[in-house]
Design a protein around this motif. Structure first.
Motif, PDB file in Angstrom:
ATOM      1  N   LEU A  37      63.923   7.597  46.889  1.00  0.00           N
ATOM      2  CA  LEU A  37      62.583   7.385  46.330  1.00  0.00           C
ATOM      3  C   LEU A  37      61.883   6.182  46.946  1.00  0.00           C
ATOM      4  CD1 LEU A  37      60.397   8.150  44.296  1.00  0.00           C
ATOM      5  CD2 LEU A  37      61.572   6.735  42.607  1.00  0.00           C
ATOM      6  N   TRP A  38      62.584   5.048  47.126  1.00  0.00           N
ATOM      7  CA  TRP A  38      61.946   3.861  47.699  1.00  0.00           C
ATOM      8  C   TRP A  38      61.404   4.156  49.096  1.00  0.00           C
ATOM      9  CZ3 TRP A  38      63.517   1.924  52.297  1.00  0.00           C
ATOM     10  CH2 TRP A  38      64.823   2.205  52.729  1.00  0.00           C
ATOM     11  N   PHE A  39      62.100   5.025  49.842  1.00  0.00           N
ATOM     12  CA  PHE A  39      61.657   5.386  51.185  1.00  0.00           C
ATOM     13  C   PHE A  39      60.363   6.194  51.110  1.00  0.00           C
ATOM     14  CE2 PHE A  39      61.501   7.567  55.202  1.00  0.00           C
ATOM     15  CZ  PHE A  39      62.059   6.683  56.113  1.00  0.00           C
ATOM     16  N   TRP A  40      60.275   7.079  50.126  1.00  0.00           N
ATOM     17  CA  TRP A  40      59.049   7.861  49.928  1.00  0.00           C
ATOM     18  C   TRP A  40      57.867   6.945  49.644  1.00  0.00           C
ATOM     19  CZ3 TRP A  40      57.618  13.051  49.896  1.00  0.00           C
ATOM     20  CH2 TRP A  40      58.638  13.954  50.214  1.00  0.00           C
ATOM     21  N   VAL A  41      58.072   5.996  48.737  1.00  0.00           N
ATOM     22  CA  VAL A  41      56.984   5.095  48.353  1.00  0.00           C
ATOM     23  C   VAL A  41      56.526   4.269  49.556  1.00  0.00           C
ATOM     24  CG1 VAL A  41      56.376   3.116  46.914  1.00  0.00           C
ATOM     25  CG2 VAL A  41      57.678   5.015  45.937  1.00  0.00           C
ATOM     26  N   LEU A  42      57.472   3.600  50.205  1.00  0.00           N
ATOM     27  CA  LEU A  42      57.111   2.773  51.356  1.00  0.00           C
ATOM     28  C   LEU A  42      56.643   3.609  52.538  1.00  0.00           C
ATOM     29  CD1 LEU A  42      59.908   0.040  51.317  1.00  0.00           C
ATOM     30  CD2 LEU A  42      57.527  -0.154  50.556  1.00  0.00           C
ATOM     31  N   GLY A  43      57.261   4.780  52.731  1.00  0.00           N
ATOM     32  CA  GLY A  43      56.893   5.651  53.836  1.00  0.00           C
ATOM     33  C   GLY A  43      55.463   6.145  53.764  1.00  0.00           C
ATOM     34  N   VAL A  44      54.934   6.265  52.561  1.00  0.00           N
ATOM     35  CA  VAL A  44      53.536   6.675  52.394  1.00  0.00           C
ATOM     36  C   VAL A  44      52.613   5.454  52.453  1.00  0.00           C
ATOM     37  CG1 VAL A  44      51.881   7.661  50.764  1.00  0.00           C
ATOM     38  CG2 VAL A  44      54.085   8.780  51.121  1.00  0.00           C
ATOM     39  N   LEU A  45      52.963   4.409  51.729  1.00  0.00           N
ATOM     40  CA  LEU A  45      52.095   3.229  51.656  1.00  0.00           C
ATOM     41  C   LEU A  45      51.917   2.518  52.991  1.00  0.00           C
ATOM     42  CD1 LEU A  45      53.199   1.622  48.271  1.00  0.00           C
ATOM     43  CD2 LEU A  45      51.133   2.963  48.749  1.00  0.00           C
ATOM     44  N   VAL A  46      52.960   2.501  53.795  1.00  0.00           N
ATOM     45  CA  VAL A  46      52.935   1.729  55.031  1.00  0.00           C
ATOM     46  C   VAL A  46      51.834   2.198  55.996  1.00  0.00           C
ATOM     47  CG1 VAL A  46      54.622   3.072  56.360  1.00  0.00           C
ATOM     48  CG2 VAL A  46      54.472   0.628  56.684  1.00  0.00           C
ATOM     49  N   TRP A  47      51.449   3.448  55.916  1.00  0.00           N
ATOM     50  CA  TRP A  47      50.423   3.935  56.845  1.00  0.00           C
ATOM     51  C   TRP A  47      49.043   3.372  56.546  1.00  0.00           C
ATOM     52  CZ3 TRP A  47      52.096   5.042  61.253  1.00  0.00           C
ATOM     53  CH2 TRP A  47      53.381   5.551  61.388  1.00  0.00           C
ATOM     54  N   GLY A  48      48.904   2.711  55.399  1.00  0.00           N
ATOM     55  CA  GLY A  48      47.667   1.986  55.130  1.00  0.00           C
ATOM     56  C   GLY A  48      47.460   0.816  56.073  1.00  0.00           C
ATOM     57  N   LEU A  49      48.523   0.413  56.748  1.00  0.00           N
ATOM     58  CA  LEU A  49      48.406  -0.683  57.710  1.00  0.00           C
ATOM     59  C   LEU A  49      47.570  -0.324  58.931  1.00  0.00           C
ATOM     60  CD1 LEU A  49      51.997  -2.187  57.532  1.00  0.00           C
ATOM     61  CD2 LEU A  49      49.881  -3.222  56.693  1.00  0.00           C
TER      62      LEU A  49
END
Length: 134
Positions: free
Chosen positions: A108-120
């Motif tokens: 789950l943590w990978f899903w959250v970060l994997g989606v959010l990180v593309w906001g960079l």
């Protein structure tokens, strides 16, 4: 016009290079089994399911660097003062990331970060627009 057309592929290539470099470093520190690298999807699924946190976190670091660099590159090349090219890069990378997360058993943590990180990509784009024009 040509700059805006070339901006997205250039941003994608720059991002892919970043992901490749960071993942290679991660694989040096946390080597996957030989079968996982040979295209055996079942071996890769087993590796991801049992991989240590840092082995997966290197992927997130690669995504973060790729997001920033692709956003910066696309906006710098487009040179039109807009975030459009960077946003297109971010959406394409996000869809690829979602596909990989659906394919592999990521936590789950990978899903959250994997989606959010593309906001960079926006951060990279913003930085490109604030720096001197090329």
């Amino acid at each position: 016009m040509l700059r805006r057309i070339l901006a997205v592929p250039a941003g994608l290539i720059a991002g892919m290079i970043c992901i490749t470099i960071i993942e290679k470093i991660g694989h040096q520190l946390y080597p996957p089994p030989a079968a996982a690298g040979s295209g055996d999807m079942e071996a890769m699924k087993e590796y991801v399911a049992s991989a240590p946190f840092m082995a997966l976190f290197f992927v997130i670091i690669g995504y973060a660097l790729a997001a920033f660099v692709s956003g910066f590159t696309a906006s710098k090349i487009a040179n039109n003062g807009k975030h459009t090219s960077a946003a297109v890069c971010g959406v394409i990378f996000l869809f690829i990331t979602l596909y990989m997360m659906f394919t592999l058993p990521t936590p789950l943590w990978f899903w959250v970060l994997g989606v959010l990180v593309w906001g960079l990509v926006w951060v990279g784009s913003q930085f490109a627009l604030k720096t001197r024009k090329i």
